[in-house]
Design a protein around this motif. Structure first.
Motif, PDB file in Angstrom:
ATOM      1  N   PHE A   1       0.792  -1.093   0.224  1.00 59.34           N
ATOM      2  CA  PHE A   1       0.183  -0.426  -0.042  1.00 59.34           C
ATOM      3  C   PHE A   1       1.181   1.308   0.218  1.00 59.34           C
ATOM      4  O   PHE A   1       0.321   2.064  -0.797  1.00 59.34           O
ATOM      5  N   LEU A   2       2.300   1.191   0.608  1.00 56.22           N
ATOM      6  CA  LEU A   2       2.634   2.535   1.148  1.00 56.22           C
ATOM      7  C   LEU A   2       3.616   2.595   0.256  1.00 56.22           C
ATOM      8  O   LEU A   2       3.970   3.937  -0.282  1.00 56.22           O
TER       9      LEU A   2
ATOM     10  N   SER B   1       2.833   2.491  -2.966  1.00 51.95           N
ATOM     11  CA  SER B   1       2.162   3.010  -4.348  1.00 51.95           C
ATOM     12  C   SER B   1       2.614   4.641  -4.417  1.00 51.95           C
ATOM     13  O   SER B   1       2.203   5.383  -4.863  1.00 51.95           O
ATOM     14  N   PHE B   2       3.671   5.462  -2.771  1.00 56.71           N
ATOM     15  CA  PHE B   2       2.755   6.449  -2.607  1.00 56.71           C
ATOM     16  C   PHE B   2       4.369   7.051  -1.811  1.00 56.71           C
ATOM     17  O   PHE B   2       4.605   8.209  -2.584  1.00 56.71           O
TER      18      PHE B   2
ATOM     19  N   GLY C   1      -2.767  -4.358  -2.124  1.00 54.89           N
ATOM     20  CA  GLY C   1      -2.724  -3.174  -0.972  1.00 54.89           C
ATOM     21  C   GLY C   1      -1.940  -2.310  -2.246  1.00 54.89           C
ATOM     22  O   GLY C   1      -1.987  -0.916  -2.285  1.00 54.89           O
ATOM     23  N   SER C   2      -1.262  -2.831  -3.217  1.00 57.54           N
ATOM     24  CA  SER C   2      -0.615  -1.734  -4.370  1.00 57.54           C
ATOM     25  C   SER C   2      -1.558  -1.220  -5.011  1.00 57.54           C
ATOM     26  O   SER C   2      -1.112   0.327  -4.869  1.00 57.54           O
TER      27      SER C   2
ATOM     28  N   GLY D   1      -3.427   1.469  -2.994  1.00 51.08           N
ATOM     29  CA  GLY D   1      -2.605   3.008  -2.331  1.00 51.08           C
ATOM     30  C   GLY D   1      -2.105   3.735  -3.620  1.00 51.08           C
ATOM     31  O   GLY D   1      -1.893   5.344  -3.637  1.00 51.08           O
TER      32      GLY D   1
ATOM     33  N   ILE E   1      -3.511   7.003  -4.442  1.00 54.61           N
ATOM     34  CA  ILE E   1      -3.993   7.934  -2.822  1.00 54.61           C
ATOM     35  C   ILE E   1      -1.974   8.401  -3.478  1.00 54.61           C
ATOM     36  O   ILE E   1      -1.731   9.621  -3.734  1.00 54.61           O
TER      37      ILE E   1
ATOM     38  N   LYS F   1       5.559   4.169  -6.942  1.00 54.95           N
ATOM     39  CA  LYS F   1       5.197   5.535  -6.462  1.00 54.95           C
ATOM     40  C   LYS F   1       5.472   6.938  -7.930  1.00 54.95           C
ATOM     41  O   LYS F   1       4.357   7.715  -7.866  1.00 54.95           O
TER      42      LYS F   1
ATOM     43  N   THR G   1       2.443   6.970  -9.968  1.00 52.52           N
ATOM     44  CA  THR G   1       1.058   6.760  -9.247  1.00 52.52           C
ATOM     45  C   THR G   1       1.097   8.720  -9.333  1.00 52.52           C
ATOM     46  O   THR G   1       0.517   8.828  -9.521  1.00 52.52           O
TER      47      THR G   1
END
Length: 188
Positions: free
Chosen positions: A22-23, A25-26, A57-58, A61, A64, A112, A115
């Motif tokens: 998740f994290l 991704s950003f 998760g990816s 995220g 965001i 990231k 994104t």
């Protein structure tokens, strides 16, 4: 540093993998596939579950990163780059954003980057999500399937053939995108 961050997240098992994905991704600089590989090496029977957790998760995220790019990216970009460069970069992302996001979703380049840049350059959030689902799915499930089929021997395969496989898949995806784009332009 990668190993230390991976170890911190590994303490939390599946939730750590989800959080890192998740994290990633950003914000977090460590790609989650290192943790996915480590966890799959320990328990190859759960490799497809780990792929699903990392993928979910990816994808969750990604919006965001997009929003951060929209809100913070443009003002920062305007301060550090001349207007003409920003305009050129926006035009290039409009023209080649589909390929950039699709290929970038499964390459070792931090997700990231794509994104956030998608938000900065007003790329379609729908397209970002579509190409992220495709690219991230390929990346995480390829690893999961390898461990599911070959168990711990998959690590040897990844060590020996990961770069070649990523380049090969990247070439196939790039060619497919070019063909799809040409057909789309012909029908338009």
């Amino acid at each position: 540093m990668f190993e230390q961050i991976t170890q911190v997240f590994m303490q939390y098992g599946v939730w750590g993998l989800f959080g890192l994905s998740f994290l990633d991704s950003f914000i977090v600089p460590v790609p989650p596939f290192f943790l996915q590989i480590a966890m799959s090496l320990i328990d190859p029977a759960a490799a497809l579950r780990y792929a699903t957790v990392a993928f979910t998760g990816s994808i969750l995220g990604a919006p965001i990163g997009y929003i951060l790019g929209k809100w913070l990216g443009k003002p920062i970009l305007r301060k550090i780059l001349p207007e003409k460069w920003t305009k050129l970069a926006t035009e290039q992302f409009d023209k080649n954003g589909d390929a950039a996001v699709l290929i970038g979703s499964f390459t070792p380049i931090p997700f990231k980057v794509f994104t956030i840049l998608s938000g900065v350059f007003n790329y379609s959030l729908t397209k970002l999500m579509l190409f992220a689902i495709l690219g991230r799915g390929i990346k995480f499930y390829l690893i999961g399937i390898l461990f599911h089929l070959y168990g711990k021997h998959a690590k040897v395969l990844l060590d020996e053939y990961l770069e070649i496989a990523v380049l090969g898949i990247g070439a196939v995806v790039a060619i497919a995108w070019l063909v799809w784009n040409k057909r789309r332009k012909k029908t338009a």
